[in-house]
Write a protein that holds these residues in place. Structure first.
Motif, short mmCIF file in Angstrom:
data_model
loop_
_atom_site.label_atom_id
_atom_site.label_comp_id
_atom_site.label_asym_id
_atom_site.label_seq_id
_atom_site.Cartn_x
_atom_site.Cartn_y
_atom_site.Cartn_z
N GLU A 275 45.90 -13.39 66.85
CA GLU A 275 44.46 -13.69 66.80
C GLU A 275 43.71 -12.73 67.74
OE1 GLU A 275 43.40 -17.77 67.83
OE2 GLU A 275 41.60 -17.02 68.83
N GLU A 276 44.26 -12.54 68.95
CA GLU A 276 43.57 -11.72 69.94
C GLU A 276 43.47 -10.26 69.47
OE1 GLU A 276 41.96 -12.82 72.49
OE2 GLU A 276 41.44 -10.85 73.30
N GLU A 277 44.58 -9.72 68.93
CA GLU A 277 44.54 -8.33 68.44
C GLU A 277 43.49 -8.18 67.33
OE1 GLU A 277 48.75 -6.21 68.17
OE2 GLU A 277 48.90 -8.33 67.71
N GLN A 278 43.48 -9.16 66.42
CA GLN A 278 42.51 -9.08 65.33
C GLN A 278 41.09 -9.19 65.87
OE1 GLN A 278 43.39 -11.17 61.57
NE2 GLN A 278 45.21 -11.94 62.58
N TYR A 279 40.88 -10.14 66.78
CA TYR A 279 39.55 -10.34 67.34
C TYR A 279 39.01 -9.04 67.95
CZ TYR A 279 36.15 -11.49 70.98
OH TYR A 279 35.05 -11.47 71.80
N GLN A 280 39.89 -8.34 68.71
CA GLN A 280 39.43 -7.10 69.38
C GLN A 280 38.97 -6.08 68.34
OE1 GLN A 280 38.83 -6.85 72.43
NE2 GLN A 280 39.95 -8.60 73.24
N ILE A 281 39.72 -5.97 67.23
CA ILE A 281 39.35 -4.98 66.20
C ILE A 281 38.06 -5.40 65.48
CG2 ILE A 281 40.09 -3.95 64.00
CD1 ILE A 281 43.00 -4.21 65.12
N TYR A 282 37.99 -6.66 65.08
CA TYR A 282 36.80 -7.12 64.35
C TYR A 282 35.55 -7.00 65.24
CZ TYR A 282 40.45 -9.33 61.45
OH TYR A 282 41.56 -9.58 60.69
N ARG A 283 35.71 -7.38 66.51
CA ARG A 283 34.55 -7.32 67.42
C ARG A 283 34.07 -5.88 67.58
NH1 ARG A 283 34.27 -5.89 72.42
NH2 ARG A 283 36.51 -5.96 72.72
N ARG A 284 35.03 -4.95 67.75
CA ARG A 284 34.61 -3.54 67.94
C ARG A 284 33.92 -3.00 66.69
NH1 ARG A 284 39.86 -0.85 70.23
NH2 ARG A 284 38.73 1.07 69.89
N MET A 285 34.37 -3.47 65.54
CA MET A 285 33.74 -3.04 64.29
C MET A 285 32.29 -3.53 64.22
SD MET A 285 36.11 -3.17 61.08
CE MET A 285 37.00 -1.67 61.26
N VAL A 286 32.11 -4.80 64.56
CA VAL A 286 30.77 -5.39 64.51
C VAL A 286 29.87 -4.71 65.55
CG1 VAL A 286 29.53 -7.52 65.05
CG2 VAL A 286 31.55 -7.61 63.59
N GLU A 287 30.45 -4.41 66.72
CA GLU A 287 29.64 -3.75 67.77
C GLU A 287 29.27 -2.33 67.32
OE1 GLU A 287 31.39 -6.22 71.58
OE2 GLU A 287 32.00 -4.13 71.29
N TRP A 288 30.23 -1.64 66.66
CA TRP A 288 29.96 -0.28 66.18
C TRP A 288 28.72 -0.29 65.26
CZ3 TRP A 288 29.75 1.52 61.14
CH2 TRP A 288 29.67 2.91 60.98
N ALA A 289 28.66 -1.32 64.40
CA ALA A 289 27.60 -1.34 63.38
C ALA A 289 26.23 -1.65 63.98
CB ALA A 289 27.94 -2.35 62.30
N ALA A 290 26.19 -2.10 65.20
CA ALA A 290 24.93 -2.32 65.93
C ALA A 290 23.88 -3.07 65.09
CB ALA A 290 24.38 -0.98 66.43
N GLY A 291 24.25 -4.24 64.63
CA GLY A 291 23.27 -5.09 63.93
C GLY A 291 23.32 -4.95 62.42
N ARG A 292 23.93 -3.87 61.93
CA ARG A 292 24.05 -3.74 60.46
C ARG A 292 25.17 -4.67 59.98
NH1 ARG A 292 23.39 0.70 63.11
NH2 ARG A 292 21.48 1.86 62.75
N PRO A 293 25.10 -5.10 58.72
CA PRO A 293 26.13 -6.05 58.27
C PRO A 293 27.53 -5.44 58.22
CG PRO A 293 24.69 -5.39 56.46
CD PRO A 293 24.09 -4.81 57.71
N VAL A 294 28.51 -6.22 58.62
CA VAL A 294 29.92 -5.81 58.53
C VAL A 294 30.65 -6.91 57.76
CG1 VAL A 294 32.04 -5.42 59.85
CG2 VAL A 294 29.86 -4.56 60.71
N THR A 295 31.13 -6.56 56.58
CA THR A 295 31.78 -7.56 55.73
C THR A 295 33.28 -7.38 55.83
OG1 THR A 295 29.91 -7.36 54.23
CG2 THR A 295 31.85 -8.52 53.40
N ILE A 296 33.92 -8.35 56.47
CA ILE A 296 35.37 -8.27 56.65
C ILE A 296 36.03 -9.20 55.64
CG2 ILE A 296 37.29 -8.65 58.26
CD1 ILE A 296 35.52 -7.75 60.51
N ARG A 297 36.99 -8.65 54.92
CA ARG A 297 37.67 -9.44 53.89
C ARG A 297 38.93 -10.05 54.49
NH1 ARG A 297 39.55 -6.42 48.51
NH2 ARG A 297 41.20 -5.64 49.83
N THR A 298 39.16 -11.33 54.24
CA THR A 298 40.41 -11.93 54.73
C THR A 298 41.58 -11.29 53.98
OG1 THR A 298 40.26 -13.79 53.18
CG2 THR A 298 39.29 -14.12 55.37
N LEU A 299 42.74 -11.50 54.54
CA LEU A 299 43.95 -10.80 54.09
C LEU A 299 44.11 -10.80 52.56
CD1 LEU A 299 46.60 -9.51 55.11
CD2 LEU A 299 47.59 -11.78 55.08
N ASP A 300 44.23 -9.62 51.98
CA ASP A 300 44.49 -9.50 50.54
C ASP A 300 45.86 -8.87 50.35
OD1 ASP A 300 44.14 -9.55 47.78
OD2 ASP A 300 43.06 -7.66 47.74
N ALA A 301 46.87 -9.48 50.95
CA ALA A 301 48.23 -8.94 50.79
C ALA A 301 48.76 -9.37 49.43
CB ALA A 301 49.13 -9.47 51.90
#
Ligand code: PEP
Ligand code: MG
Length: 536
Positions: free
Chosen positions: A305-331
């Protein structure tokens, strides 16, 4: 032109999977010839297996000293520990004593071990099955007299097939890829396009020699071995022209507008943080699809959970307010994840993949939902669910998301519920879109096309059927119309959105949000700028 030199060049026609021209030495990654061994005597077979085990151990010891990544080190150490345990190979030596060939005896001894890891309840042990498979194949390669192949940068790699995890682990600078299997819609092709690696499919690579000079034309779907000086010069010129042309379309930056001034949003598809490097968030309308399954592939442990959180958070921060649509696992389908997806499914694209898989692995799903709910606090996060077929699947996901949020709040961890949308990629969902309680929709044309046409996205012989048809455009129009009527957003994040040739037809269906590979941003914006309204 020198006709003798021209005769010496060999041409192989395939199909374009990712555009661009590459020139370099051909490296043929032949599959292990596991059955190619000739039986000698029991004594020689015993010695051959003992040698192959010792050589494998030496390889792994060398490799473990060379890698820095902790996960890779753990995998290699695990394999070394297995080899050090005499019990592993004992059944193989017993079979050899009974008259078996070394390669067959080794497979017969290790395959049941792999099967038992595959069936373990604990995901950690299930994930180890792939390490065992790797070890089995390494020993078999030694028995077949094949050495490990390192792919040099700048090479043109020819192989029967390539899993996405291996593609991601290869340095593709100036190189290219030629496969016998796969199609332009397979995931390895999607990755090749997003990383600008020229790629063709449908070439019979079996008899391709190694080391020949090769010219790969990803636009024409052509591989030329030993190109003559004229062909080579032409290849170099086209490569230079392409990079100029790319820069020119790349200059279509800023908001996309049709010829009549209507604003169209163009977002990007990514698989991780690496693709965001060098991209200015101000130049895109957000991230329309983050494929999280690539975070789960080729690793020893599933991401926490922590590893995923760090990646998702950095992605959302990168986008600086623009929408970031993360898809749950499609394995699943052509994206297996060791220890999670079901091995041996007869028809994996119609099997336990996407949300079907997540709902069967509540612990894995809960960790992802918790990570997403935590990242939602950091910015404009949206979450979408893949492969939704019937309304209750989405309802169940919403309920699980709410449970995960309650749990976090009880633990005093900051979190919030993001908007929950769905991929529309199963025809049943597209046809009954009115029944789904989704906050937004995103159309997955790659799967929608294959399911509408009943033609697999990775079958090269069915490319003529697996293409956007009137039936597919009709479904897209139906979804967009319903979403507009109910004031919800619809984007299209399948590869159809990134093909400038189809941009006008999609705009005709009312689509106003595209999500494309970063390399397609310029061409798609240019096509939007050329659109002056429906031809109808
Ligand atoms: C699609 O099916 O169009 C899609 C975007 O999902 P994927 O290609 O990852 O299956
Ligand atoms: Mg899909």
């Amino acid at each position: 032109m020198d006709h003798r030199a021209q005769r010496a060049a060999q041409r192989f026609e395939g199909r374009s999977a990712a555009p661009g021209v590459a020139l370099g030495p051909l490296v043929h990654l032949a599959p292990a010839r596991h059955d190619a061994r000739q039986y000698r005597s029991a004594g020689e077979e015993h010695e051959a297996l003992a040698d192959a085990l010792a050589s494998s151990q030496a390889d792994l010891t060398r490799l473990v000293g060379a890698v820095e990544d902790a996960d890779a080190q753990a995998i290699l150490s695990f394999q070394i520990a297995l080899l050090e345990d005499d019990n592993l190979a004992a059944p193989a030596f017993a079979l050899i004593a009974g008259g078996g060939a070394a390669n067959r005896a080794w497979s017969a001894a290790i395959d049941p071990e792999i099967a038992s890891y595959d069936q373990a309840d604990d995901p950690y042990f299930r994930a180890r099955a792939s390490d065992l498979r790797d070890l089995r194949d390494r020993v078999l390669r030694h028995l077949a007299g094949e050495a490990d192949r390192a792919v040099p940068a700048g090479a043109i790699v020819a192989a029967d097939d390539m899993p996405p995890s291996m593609f991601l682990a290869t340095d593709w600078r100036d190189g290219g890829l030629v496969l016998r299997r796969g199609t332009p819609s397979s995931h390895v092709a999607i990755l090749a396009r997003s990383r600008g690696v020229p790629m063709i499919v449908g070439v019979d690579v079996d008899h391709l020699g190694d080391g020949a000079d090769a010219l790969l034309d990803g636009d024409a779907g052509l591989l030329i071995l030993d190109p003559d000086p004229d062909m080579r010069a032409d290849g170099c010129r086209r490569r230079a022209q392409q990079s100029e042309a790319r820069q020119a379309v790349a200059s279509f930056s800023g908001p996309a507008l049709t010829a009549s001034g209507e604003r169209v949003r163009v977002m990007i598809n990514v698989t991780g943080l690496a693709e965001l490097e060098g991209l200015d968030p101000a130049d895109v309308d957000g991230i329309g699809l983050m494929r999280t399954e690539f975070l789960f592939q080729g690793r020893e442990h599933l991401p926490t959970e922590e590893e995923q959180y760090q990646i998702y958070r950095r992605m959302v921060e990168w986008a600086a307010g623009r929408p970031v649509t993360i898809r749950t696992l499609d394995a699943g389908g052509d994206k297996p994840v060791a220890g999670l997806t079901q091995p041996g499914e007869l028809n994996p694209f119609l099997g336990v993949r996407g949300v079907r898989l997540s709902l069967r692995h509540p612990d894995v799903f809960r960790a992802q939902l918790r990570a997403l709910a935590r990242a939602a606090v950091a910015g404009n996060l949206k979450v979408m669910i893949p492969m939704v077929t019937v309304p209750w699947e989405l309802d169940r996901c919403r309920a699980l998301f709410t449970e995960a949020l309650d749990e976090l709040q009880r633990e005093g961890i900051k979190a919030q519920l993001p908007p929950i949308g769905m991929m529309v990629e199963v025809p049943a969902a597209a046809l009954t879109i009115e029944d789904f309680n989704a906050d937004f929709f995103s159309i997955g044309s790659n799967d929608l096309i294959q399911y509408v046409a009943a033609a697999s996205r990775d079958e090269p012989q069915l490319l003529e059927l697996a293409r956007p048809s009137r039936a597919v455009f009709g479904l897209i129009g139906h979804v967009v119309e319903h979403a507009d009527r109910t004031s919800r957003e619809t984007s299209l994040c399948g590869d159809l959105a990134g093909d400038p040739l189809h941009v006008a037809a999609l705009l005709d269906q009312g689509l106003r949000i595209f999500s494309v590979a970063p390399g397609a941003l310029g061409p798609v914006r240019a096509a939007i700028a050329g659109y002056s309204g429906s031809a109808a």
